[in-house]
Design an enzyme around this catalytic site. Structure first.
Site, short mmCIF file in Angstrom:
data_model
loop_
_atom_site.label_atom_id
_atom_site.label_comp_id
_atom_site.label_asym_id
_atom_site.label_seq_id
_atom_site.Cartn_x
_atom_site.Cartn_y
_atom_site.Cartn_z
N LEU A 33 -2.30 -5.61 -10.67
CA LEU A 33 -0.77 -5.19 -10.33
C LEU A 33 -0.68 -3.45 -10.84
CD1 LEU A 33 1.35 -7.91 -11.83
CD2 LEU A 33 0.83 -7.60 -9.60
N TYR A 141 -11.63 9.46 -1.27
CA TYR A 141 -11.15 8.13 -0.94
C TYR A 141 -11.94 8.03 0.59
CZ TYR A 141 -7.78 5.08 1.43
OH TYR A 141 -7.08 4.10 1.92
#
Ligand code: NAD
Length: 317
Positions: A33, A141
């Site tokens: 989460l 990334y």
């Protein structure tokens, strides 16, 4: 089939979980989460609040013994990866390796890995870019996604673990969150609905902004369904093959909102301008011929239809 979806409380992962449960599969979700939400969780899926880097992942795999892993969990912001490449690699490489080790130890047959068509190719000379284009990532990334693809090749070669890589274009649609640097559709929509001005990032030589290939999340979820039994040991671009400048995207969103929100202040029609951020690609558009031929996948929605659907969801929230 029993499928373990990492990141299944997130924007795209939760839409994939819905598609899998809808098709009758048993689904287990692993998510910490970090950016995902409980409200996205499908009640038919079993949820484990867990970090993919945790030592508990191995035990969970032993307990659940999934046939297939669908790996969506990631640090997914390009600017954040430039600012903190160590954190980016920790989640995206070490976390993924932790999942791969657990998968091969408990006899998982296949991994569907979510990569990025834009970030892996970099500012490609071939445009729209095909899967054979040699990766030239311009951000940490993009590097972690490219490296993860190579690990899959190793795990297949060494242990026979099957895989399919889905290299997404820019995904948008219901559940995308506007808080952060990524997700321009959600950011523009949210700001305009709240009567706040938008900022358009661009390079000096292209005032219309960067080009991107925008693909609706429900079409992306369908590609994940097809990849369950197709695309063995392959990488597939999942996009539309249509390039859109950020300024064009902004105008489409502005017009769509104006059709519904009558008192939209006219000064919002002109977004502020800012220089592109480190890691921002100038252009990105994917050739989707291979996904069409080998997965039998095609996007269903054009950008206008997709934006309408997204706006309808956003206004109902
Ligand atoms: N959104 C796009 O346009 C796009 C484009 C290309 C690739 N992708 C990839 O698709 C995947 C999903 O992206 P998204 O847009 O849905 O983002 P998202 O942030 O909504 O989803 C990522 C999910 O992973 C979870 N997560 C993050 N770190 C974790 C950790 N250490 N352990 C367990 N769970 C963790 C988050 O809580 C979240 O639910 C990512 O791998 C992303 O790189 C997204």
């Amino acid at each position: 089939m029993k499928i373990l979806v990492t990141g299944g409380a997130g924007f795209i992962g939760s839409n994939v979980v819905d598609a899998y449960t809808g098709a009758g599969h048993e689904v287990v979700v692993v998510d910490n989460l970090y950016s995902g939400k409980r409200e996205n969780l499908n009640p038919k899926a079993r949820f484990y609040l867990m970090d993919i880097r945790s030592g508990e992942v191995g035990k969970l795999f032993e307990h659940e013994r999934p046939d297939c892993v669908n790996h969506h969990a990631a640090q997914m912001s390009v600017p954040a990866s430039v600012q903190d490449p160590v954190f980016d690699a920790d989640v995206n490489v070490r976390g993924f390796l932790n999942v791969l080790e657990a998968a091969r130890r408990c006899g998982t047959k296949k991994v569907i890995f979510i990569s990025s068509g834009g970030a892996v190719y970099g500012d490609a000379r071939e445009y729209p870019t095909g899967e054979t284009y040699s990766p030239q990532p311009l951000s940490p990334y993009g590097i972690t996604k490219a490296v993860s693809e190579q690990y899959l090749f190793f795990y297949n070669h060494q242990y026979g673990l099957d895989y399919t890589v889905l290299r997404y274009a820019n995904v948008y649609g219901p559940r995308q969150i506007p808080h952060g640097e990524a997700g321009v559709v959600a950011i523009f929509m949210d700001r305009l609905i709240n009567a706040k001005p938008c900022t358009l990032y661009h390079y000096a030589d292209e005032p219309r902004g960067m080009t991107r290939d925008y693909c609706l999340v429900e079409d992306v979820a369908r590609a994940n369904l097809l990849a369950l039994d197709k695309g063995s040991r392959g990488a597939y671009n999942i996009g539309t093959g249509v390039a859109t400048h950020t300024a064009e995207l902004f105008d489409s969103i502005y017009e769509a909102i104006k059709r519904r929100v009558k008192d939209l202040p006219p000064e919002l029609k002109t977004p502020a301008r800012a220089q592109a951020r480190p890691g921002d690609l100038k252009r990105s558009c994917l050739n989707i011929g291979r996904a069409k031929e080998e997965l039998g996948w095609l996007p269903g929605a054009n950008l206008r239809e997709g934006l309408e659907l997204t706006l309808k969801w956003r206004l109902k929230k």
